[in-house]
Write a protein that holds these residues in place. Structure first.
Motif, PDB file in Angstrom:
ATOM      1  N   MET A 101      90.980  38.478  36.729  1.00 54.96           N
ATOM      2  CA  MET A 101      90.919  39.377  37.766  1.00 54.96           C
ATOM      3  C   MET A 101      89.230  39.537  37.857  1.00 54.96           C
ATOM      4  N   VAL A 102      88.365  39.190  36.762  1.00 51.66           N
ATOM      5  CA  VAL A 102      87.293  39.347  36.635  1.00 51.66           C
ATOM      6  C   VAL A 102      86.651  37.994  37.495  1.00 51.66           C
ATOM      7  N   ARG A 103      87.467  36.978  36.806  1.00 50.76           N
ATOM      8  CA  ARG A 103      86.867  35.847  37.479  1.00 50.76           C
ATOM      9  C   ARG A 103      87.153  35.618  38.940  1.00 50.76           C
ATOM     10  N   LYS A 104      88.243  36.206  39.600  1.00 52.62           N
ATOM     11  CA  LYS A 104      88.362  36.460  41.017  1.00 52.62           C
ATOM     12  C   LYS A 104      87.639  37.461  41.799  1.00 52.62           C
ATOM     13  N   GLY A 105      86.898  38.297  41.077  1.00 52.14           N
ATOM     14  CA  GLY A 105      86.075  39.171  41.647  1.00 52.14           C
ATOM     15  C   GLY A 105      86.686  40.519  41.941  1.00 52.14           C
ATOM     16  N   PHE A 106      88.133  40.833  41.561  1.00 49.23           N
ATOM     17  CA  PHE A 106      88.664  42.095  41.693  1.00 49.23           C
ATOM     18  C   PHE A 106      88.253  43.128  40.562  1.00 49.23           C
ATOM     19  N   ALA A 107      87.542  42.726  39.363  1.00 49.82           N
ATOM     20  CA  ALA A 107      87.405  43.591  38.474  1.00 49.82           C
ATOM     21  C   ALA A 107      85.782  43.033  37.593  1.00 49.82           C
ATOM     22  N   VAL A 108      85.301  44.036  37.057  1.00 48.27           N
ATOM     23  CA  VAL A 108      83.975  43.734  36.541  1.00 48.27           C
ATOM     24  C   VAL A 108      84.197  44.076  35.101  1.00 48.27           C
ATOM     25  N   LYS A 109      83.501  43.599  34.152  1.00 48.20           N
ATOM     26  CA  LYS A 109      83.697  43.785  32.745  1.00 48.20           C
ATOM     27  C   LYS A 109      82.196  43.872  32.145  1.00 48.20           C
ATOM     28  N   ALA A 110      81.932  44.766  31.047  1.00 48.56           N
ATOM     29  CA  ALA A 110      80.815  45.127  30.390  1.00 48.56           C
ATOM     30  C   ALA A 110      80.962  45.498  29.085  1.00 48.56           C
ATOM     31  N   ASP A 111      79.964  45.393  28.242  1.00 46.81           N
ATOM     32  CA  ASP A 111      80.073  45.446  26.581  1.00 46.81           C
ATOM     33  C   ASP A 111      80.005  47.076  26.435  1.00 46.81           C
ATOM     34  N   THR A 112      79.148  47.645  27.419  1.00 48.33           N
ATOM     35  CA  THR A 112      78.948  49.204  27.191  1.00 48.33           C
ATOM     36  C   THR A 112      79.065  49.889  28.546  1.00 48.33           C
ATOM     37  N   LEU A 113      79.410  51.159  28.622  1.00 50.04           N
ATOM     38  CA  LEU A 113      79.909  51.838  29.691  1.00 50.04           C
ATOM     39  C   LEU A 113      78.313  52.013  30.672  1.00 50.04           C
ATOM     40  N   SER A 170      93.097  56.656  25.635  1.00 51.60           N
ATOM     41  CA  SER A 170      91.811  56.820  25.783  1.00 51.60           C
ATOM     42  C   SER A 170      91.043  55.548  25.841  1.00 51.60           C
ATOM     43  N   VAL A 171      89.654  55.724  26.307  1.00 51.80           N
ATOM     44  CA  VAL A 171      88.770  54.526  26.823  1.00 51.80           C
ATOM     45  C   VAL A 171      87.558  54.717  25.568  1.00 51.80           C
ATOM     46  N   LYS A 172      87.689  53.866  24.582  1.00 52.74           N
ATOM     47  CA  LYS A 172      86.541  54.148  23.548  1.00 52.74           C
ATOM     48  C   LYS A 172      86.017  52.863  22.991  1.00 52.74           C
ATOM     49  N   GLU A 173      86.598  51.556  23.275  1.00 50.55           N
ATOM     50  CA  GLU A 173      85.987  50.444  22.598  1.00 50.55           C
ATOM     51  C   GLU A 173      85.927  49.472  23.918  1.00 50.55           C
ATOM     52  N   GLY A 174      84.639  49.033  23.796  1.00 55.23           N
ATOM     53  CA  GLY A 174      84.316  47.729  24.838  1.00 55.23           C
ATOM     54  C   GLY A 174      84.973  46.293  24.031  1.00 55.23           C
ATOM     55  N   PRO A 175      84.971  45.224  25.080  1.00 55.41           N
ATOM     56  CA  PRO A 175      84.436  45.529  26.313  1.00 55.41           C
ATOM     57  C   PRO A 175      85.339  46.481  27.101  1.00 55.41           C
ATOM     58  N   TYR A 176      84.516  46.977  28.328  1.00 54.53           N
ATOM     59  CA  TYR A 176      85.142  47.894  29.283  1.00 54.53           C
ATOM     60  C   TYR A 176      85.074  47.040  30.506  1.00 54.53           C
ATOM     61  N   TYR A 177      86.371  47.539  31.428  1.00 53.39           N
ATOM     62  CA  TYR A 177      86.670  47.000  32.683  1.00 53.39           C
ATOM     63  C   TYR A 177      86.675  48.034  33.576  1.00 53.39           C
ATOM     64  N   ALA A 178      86.485  47.695  34.714  1.00 51.71           N
ATOM     65  CA  ALA A 178      86.549  48.683  36.130  1.00 51.71           C
ATOM     66  C   ALA A 178      87.224  47.768  37.098  1.00 51.71           C
ATOM     67  N   GLU A 179      88.497  47.998  37.386  1.00 48.59           N
ATOM     68  CA  GLU A 179      89.373  47.468  38.505  1.00 48.59           C
ATOM     69  C   GLU A 179      88.792  48.149  39.859  1.00 48.59           C
ATOM     70  N   LYS A 180      88.504  47.375  40.860  1.00 47.35           N
ATOM     71  CA  LYS A 180      88.472  47.927  42.223  1.00 47.35           C
ATOM     72  C   LYS A 180      89.448  48.070  43.068  1.00 47.35           C
ATOM     73  N   ILE A 181      89.974  49.467  43.284  1.00 45.08           N
ATOM     74  CA  ILE A 181      91.128  49.696  43.917  1.00 45.08           C
ATOM     75  C   ILE A 181      90.827  50.110  45.157  1.00 45.08           C
ATOM     76  N   HIS A 182      92.068  50.220  45.921  1.00 40.41           N
ATOM     77  CA  HIS A 182      92.351  50.533  47.386  1.00 40.41           C
ATOM     78  C   HIS A 182      93.576  51.250  47.670  1.00 40.41           C
ATOM     79  N   ALA A 183      93.862  52.150  48.588  1.00 40.79           N
ATOM     80  CA  ALA A 183      95.106  52.472  48.879  1.00 40.79           C
ATOM     81  C   ALA A 183      95.884  51.414  49.837  1.00 40.79           C
ATOM     82  N   LEU A 184      96.873  50.920  49.210  1.00 41.61           N
ATOM     83  CA  LEU A 184      97.900  49.880  50.095  1.00 41.61           C
ATOM     84  C   LEU A 184      99.207  50.421  50.719  1.00 41.61           C
ATOM     85  N   SER A 185      99.144  50.507  51.724  1.00 42.70           N
ATOM     86  CA  SER A 185     100.413  51.096  52.442  1.00 42.70           C
ATOM     87  C   SER A 185     101.410  49.882  52.262  1.00 42.70           C
ATOM     88  N   ILE A 186     102.714  50.308  51.734  1.00 41.74           N
ATOM     89  CA  ILE A 186     103.818  49.504  51.682  1.00 41.74           C
ATOM     90  C   ILE A 186     104.675  49.632  52.776  1.00 41.74           C
TER      91      ILE A 186
END
Length: 642
Positions: free
Chosen positions: A504-516, A558-574
């Motif tokens: 997902m990071v490679r496709k641009g849907f998420a980002v990844k970092a070693d620290t918050l 809990s979210v305590k150990e890197g690497p950390y990820y952030a997935e960009k999301i939207h509301a999707l109406s099914i």
């Protein structure tokens, strides 16, 4: 003599120039066989194109990772038309747009590999007319409700003996089954498993079922539902399942759904879209072997569709027309007397318009989730979500009624709305993943709903109210989705050598970092604020801090150990619950003045707000009510004609 010499010299020069011209004419293609791999709806599509120096000689799909019954009609038409018209820019097949586009991208890529010149175009389709046809009942839409309506009308009370009625199903897509064949949900049957019927478990009675429907309606504040129709739906589920089983589509009990709020249990039977159910049955295994032998693999959607085809073929009085769109209702003296249709032949490149008259018309056209005008007008809050439906949910039934001046009652709001990454239904453009139990932050860095217990199909209703319909799920290296080589719930294909979120990071849907701090910078938040929010989240999960939004910390991570990820999301109406009002206790559609529309009926999600609205019923709720309401509509109409 000099004159003759001059003539001969001129003639010789002319021949020489002609020869040079012929020799210098460039080839249109570098002859050979070329392949291109593209991403379709659910998987890879490999196109193979053969060229001579002068033309595109042959196009083949040598690998098709998409659902065969959906993508195969597109492959047949596109391959034939590319060769016929010598261009990669041919018409996409309705209902298989993503597969069609992937195939055309692949052919275009092959042309580039062959250093080709595309100088041809596909002509516009020839428009034809023909004499009309006549049936007793016309059903618009071949999803589960339309198919069930047809089978119910085609049989007598025993649901096996054929009736004398002539029934037609028209479907604008090149396949039957609609959302049913790709759904991962099941059918709730309150009558129960054998354990329920033998007294080991309590059967869910009619009143409890209705109480549950209304609980999901939040008490039906707008008084939209019809208790009489709710009761009929309850009564129709079991016979509808038995009818399908008798027609060649058996059901298997596989699950029990708990409703903790009301302390009731609903048994759930398979709709054959789940491979893990049929992996243990002879029917599935033999059908899978047949598909593998013929196509190289067996898709659960293909197998589900095959069962439905078998069910329809078991009745000689049912006709199915695919690639046939209902464009208008036929009216006479304020009565609906049939439909006008537009039938597309992709191989012949023709569109034929004609009338189909009938005594009764049943609309099974689905929700208007893909019709932005209807959604914006009747449920503006839902309009902020990105539509993420299977093709076909265009509100055709509603539009046809409005254009005919029938003034239908349009009611309901809400629907099934998930959090997800995608802006388009398909693997390449998104995954529609929802990572439950992890913090979700809007673009201001604030949490805004209870991530610990909110059902996936309710998450989107909170996100669509956020700025730009955008938020981020934050998690760390311990997230379960990082520990398996699989793509998410809508893609269903394996990744090789890469975990899900790195993909997902490679496709641009998420980002990844070693620290918050680094993660915050990448998603445009203040580092200090993100660190504070995550610190408070971890304390709440560990029981060190009370959190007003987190009702069940035991279901949070809990979210305590890197690497950390952030997935960009939207509301999707099914699916939207904007739908049409029916006559009390009936599937007959009505006008705004409350009068019934003669000869016009509805079923499935087109009338869902008569049963529930606002919040999704539960997994399989839409399939259950569509199955039963189709059965009710078919029986109601056939009884009137008998």
């Amino acid at each position: 003599m000099k004159s003759l010499f001059k003539v001969l010299l001129a003639f010789s020069l002319l021949l020489s120039m002609t020869a040079c011209t012929a020799e210098s004419k460039p080839d249109k293609f570098e002859a050979g066989v070329y392949q291109s791999t593209q991403t379709g709806h659910h998987g890879e599509i490999v196109v193979e194109t053969t060229f001579t120096n002068e033309r595109i000689e042959q196009v083949k799909i040598v690998k098709n990772g998409d659902t065969m019954m959906i993508s195969e009609p597109a492959a047949e038409a596109i391959c034939a038309n590319v060769v016929k018209y010598q261009t990669s820019e041919v018409d996409a097949v309705s209902g298989a747009t993503l597969s069609s586009n992937a195939m055309m991208r692949g052919i275009s890529d092959c042309i580039k590999q062959a250093e080709g010149i595309e100088d041809a175009t596909m002509p516009e389709a020839e428009h034809l007319t023909k004499e009309g046809e006549r049936y007793d009942i016309v059903i618009v839409g071949a999803g589960i409700s339309g198919i069930t309506a047809a089978l119910a009308a085609a049989t007598e009370e025993d649901n096996q003996t054929e009736s004398d009625l002539k029934i037609l199903i028209i479907e604008e897509m090149p396949f039957i089954g609609g959302s049913f064949i790709v759904s991962g949900a099941g059918i709730f049957n309150p009558y129960g498993t054998e354990d329920h019927k033998n007294g080991k478990l309590d059967i869910i009675d009619e009143d409890t079922f209705i109480e549950y429907l209304n609980y999901r309606n939040e008490g039906d504040p707008l008084k939209l539902t019809s208790e009489a129709l709710q009761r009929k739906v309850y009564q129709g589920i079991d016979p509808a399942e038995k009818m399908l089983s008798n027609a060649g589509m058996p059901f298997t009990w596989y699950d029990i759904i708990e409703c903790e709020v009301m302390d009731v249990t609903f048994p759930k039977s398979s709709n054959h879209a789940l491979a893990d159910v049929f992996a243990f049955t002879k029917t599935y295994s033999s059908l899978e072997e047949e598909f593998v032998a013929q196509h190289g693999y067996g898709s659960t959607a293909d197998i589900c569709g095959k069962y439905l085809e078998t069910a329809l073929q078991s009745k000689s009085n049912i006709t199915v027309k695919l690639n046939t769109e209902a464009t208008h209702l036929l009216m006479e003296n304020d009565n609906v007397i049939g439909v006008q249709v537009k039938e597309t032949d992709y191989l012949k490149n023709t569109v034929t318009e004609y009338d189909i008259k009938s005594d009764k018309v049943i609309l099974a056209t689905g929700s208007p989730n893909l019709n932005s005008e209807i959604i914006a007008k009747y449920d503006p809050s839902f309009a902020t979500a990105y539509p993420f439906s299977e093709a076909g949910q265009n509100g055709d039934g509603i539009v046809m009624m409005q254009e005919a001046g029938l003034n239908p009652v349009i009611q309901g709001y809400g629907g099934m709305c998930y959090n997800g990454t995608s802006l388009q239904y398909g693997m390449e453009d998104g995954l529609a993943l929802y990572t439950l139990g992890y913090p979700v932050l809007n673009t201001d860095g604030n949490r805004y709903y209870d991530e610990s217990i909110t059902a996936p199909y309710d998450t989107g209703k909170y996100t669509r109210a956020q700025k730009d319909n955008t938020a981020y799920i934050i998690f760390d290296k311990n997230c379960e989705f990082l520990n398996g080589n699989y793509l998410g719930s809508y893609a269903g294909v394996l990744l090789e050598g890469e975990n899900l979120y790195d993909y997902m990071v490679r496709k641009g849907f998420a980002v990844k970092a070693d620290t918050l701090e680094e993660l915050a910078i990448q998603i445009g938040l203040e580092p200090e604020k993100l660190e504070t929010v995550i610190s408070d989240w971890n304390k709440a999960v560990d029981g060190e801090l009370s959190d007003d939004l987190m009702a069940a910390p035991e279901y949070a991570f809990s979210v305590k150990e890197g690497p950390y990820y952030a997935e960009k999301i939207h509301a999707l109406s099914i699916e939207s619950y904007i739908s049409l009002r029916t006559l009390e206790g009936s599937t007959q559609l009505i006008r705004e003045d409350g009068t019934a529309i003669n000869n016009l009926y509805g079923c499935g999600t087109l009338i869902v707000s008569n049963l529930f609205y606002g919040t999704y019923f539960n997994y399989g709720g839409g399939l259950t009510t569509s199955l039963s309401s189709g059965y009710i509509a078919g029986k109601e109409v056939s009884d009137l004609l008998k």
